[in-house]
Design an enzyme around this catalytic site. Structure first.
Site, PDB file in Angstrom:
ATOM      1  N   VAL A  66       0.825  -1.213   0.000  1.00  9.87           N
ATOM      2  CA  VAL A  66       0.000   0.000   0.000  1.00  9.87           C
ATOM      3  C   VAL A  66       0.855   1.258   0.000  1.00  9.87           C
ATOM      4  CG1 VAL A  66      -0.294   0.204   2.524  1.00  9.87           C
ATOM      5  CG2 VAL A  66      -2.094   1.019   0.969  1.00  9.87           C
ATOM      6  N   GLU A  93      -7.640  -2.349   6.063  1.00 10.62           N
ATOM      7  CA  GLU A  93      -7.386  -2.933   7.376  1.00 10.62           C
ATOM      8  C   GLU A  93      -6.191  -3.883   7.352  1.00 10.62           C
ATOM      9  OE1 GLU A  93      -7.749  -6.345   7.004  1.00 10.62           O
ATOM     10  OE2 GLU A  93      -8.579  -5.898   5.024  1.00 10.62           O
ATOM     11  N   GLY A 107      -5.706  -6.962   1.143  1.00  6.54           N
ATOM     12  CA  GLY A 107      -6.140  -6.107   2.242  1.00  6.54           C
ATOM     13  C   GLY A 107      -5.293  -4.860   2.304  1.00  6.54           C
ATOM     14  N   GLU A 108      -5.107  -4.335   3.493  1.00  4.18           N
ATOM     15  CA  GLU A 108      -4.315  -3.131   3.801  1.00  4.18           C
ATOM     16  C   GLU A 108      -4.681  -1.925   2.942  1.00  4.18           C
ATOM     17  OE1 GLU A 108       0.045  -3.690   1.624  1.00  4.18           O
ATOM     18  OE2 GLU A 108      -0.373  -4.972   3.358  1.00  4.18           O
ATOM     19  N   GLY A 109      -5.920  -1.901   2.429  1.00  3.14           N
ATOM     20  CA  GLY A 109      -6.360  -0.762   1.640  1.00  3.14           C
ATOM     21  C   GLY A 109      -5.852  -0.749   0.219  1.00  3.14           C
TER      22      GLY A 109
END
Length: 341
Positions: free
Chosen positions: A107, A164, A306-308
């Site tokens: 990210v 997240e 994940g992780e945006g």
């Protein structure tokens, strides 16, 4: 779904949901009027044109803005990991937060590529939520306070992306989806970070037992959040709600972020009208969940990180849509002949 007031901490959330702003139709009209004058055939940019209109509608402003885009990543830990539902140990959550802070995660690179801001919110990582197969993940006051904390993510942005990090949280997302929308536990579980067949069976079993344990309370979506959810999901739900109140459009990341947003949709059918799904995750149940949320993803790249990351990739597309709308010449200014009547 019921949303009757209880006289408890969730009342503040319920009150916010009662009076949400709608789209600004004047800004939409101004957007469409300019779009019709740009040097291209009508509709030639496809969905990019609707993205500009979406920004205007929910920012209550024309021209659309995508200059201060923030990716907010919320990190939390979960007691349900004790049920053998995760492929990685729980300490990976904290290690990945350090990786975000040291500019080493995927990210981070996406944010640099598109000029996005990144905020990382640690949520009591040394104190995992309770195991949802044995009790409620959070007390009501804890959950409401975490939602309020998540509301801080909207500061200083004109487009918000939510994501997240949390080992075990695809199990949490599956439990929440099962609690909100029914079906079988197997309908909502997937490999997450890479569990094998036996791990999938453990996940489904944990989801089934958790929903059965809390079943009498699950007619209230906020009870679904506090009993089956986690801190990062509560914070994301709070961020999405605050963004609506403050007229900030939202890009939702993958399966876990979508499960957090689903709570608001269950409380009020139009609560996510200011949101778009950044992408379709490779997590199998994400497609089913997006159908429940009536959200069409911007991207479908087979991502499941994940992780945006998916929302951040989509933000690059949204920024391009705004730049196209704002920067293109009109037929008049460019001296280009328009379409013949």
């Amino acid at each position: 779904m019921t949303n009757a007031a209880t006289g408890l901490p969730f009342d503040d959330i319920r009150n916010l949901l009662k009076d949400l702003p709608g789209p600004d139709l004047e800004a939409v009209r101004a957007c469409r009027a300019r779009e019709a004058q740009l040097t291209k055939p009508p509709g030639a940019l496809g969905r990019l044109e609707s993205l500009s209109e979406w920004l205007c509608a929910w920012q209550a402003h024309h021209p659309p803005k995508a200059e201060r885009v923030v990716v907010a990543v919320f990190a939390g830990n979960h007691g349900v990991v004790a049920q053998g539902v995760a492929a990685y140990p729980q300490e990976v959550t904290r290690q990945m937060v350090a990786n975000f802070q040291n500019d080493g995660a995927a990210v981070n690179q996406i944010c640099k590529t598109f000029g996005l801001g990144l905020k990382v919110f640690e949520l009591a990582l040394d104190h995992p939520t309770r195991d949802i197969t044995e009790g409620a993940a959070l007390e009501e006051a804890e959950c409401a306070a975490t939602m309020a904390y998540g509301m801080e993510a909207t500061e200083g942005c004109d487009l918000l992306c939510i994501g997240e990090m949390g080992i075990g949280n695809t199990t949490i997302a599956a439990a929440m989806a099962h609690g909100l929308f029914g079906g079988a536990a197997e309908d909502w579980v997937g490999p997450g970070t890479g569990v094998d067949g036996e791990g999938l069976r453990r996940k489904a079993d944990a989801v089934r037992r958790a929903v059965a344990l809390h079943g009498p309370h699950l007619s209230d979506p906020l009870e679904v959040l506090r009993r089956l959810g986690g801190r990062e999901l509560a914070a994301m739900a709070g961020a999405v709600l605050a963004a609506r109140v403050q007229r900030i459009p939202v890009l939702i990341d993958g399966y876990v972020a979508s499960a957090a947003a689903a709570v608001l949709k269950a409380l009020r059918p139009d609560a996510l009208d200011h949101c778009m799904a950044g992408h379709l995750s490779a997590e199998p149940a994400h497609r089913r969940l997006l159908e429940k949320l009536e959200l069409r993803p911007i991207l479908d790249l087979g991502m499941r990180l994940g992780e945006g990351s998916g929302a951040a990739m989509a933000a690059g597309v949204v920024k391009a849509a705004a730049d196209l709308h704002n920067g293109m010449a009109t037929f008049e200014s460019a001296g280009v002949s328009g379409k013949e009547e």
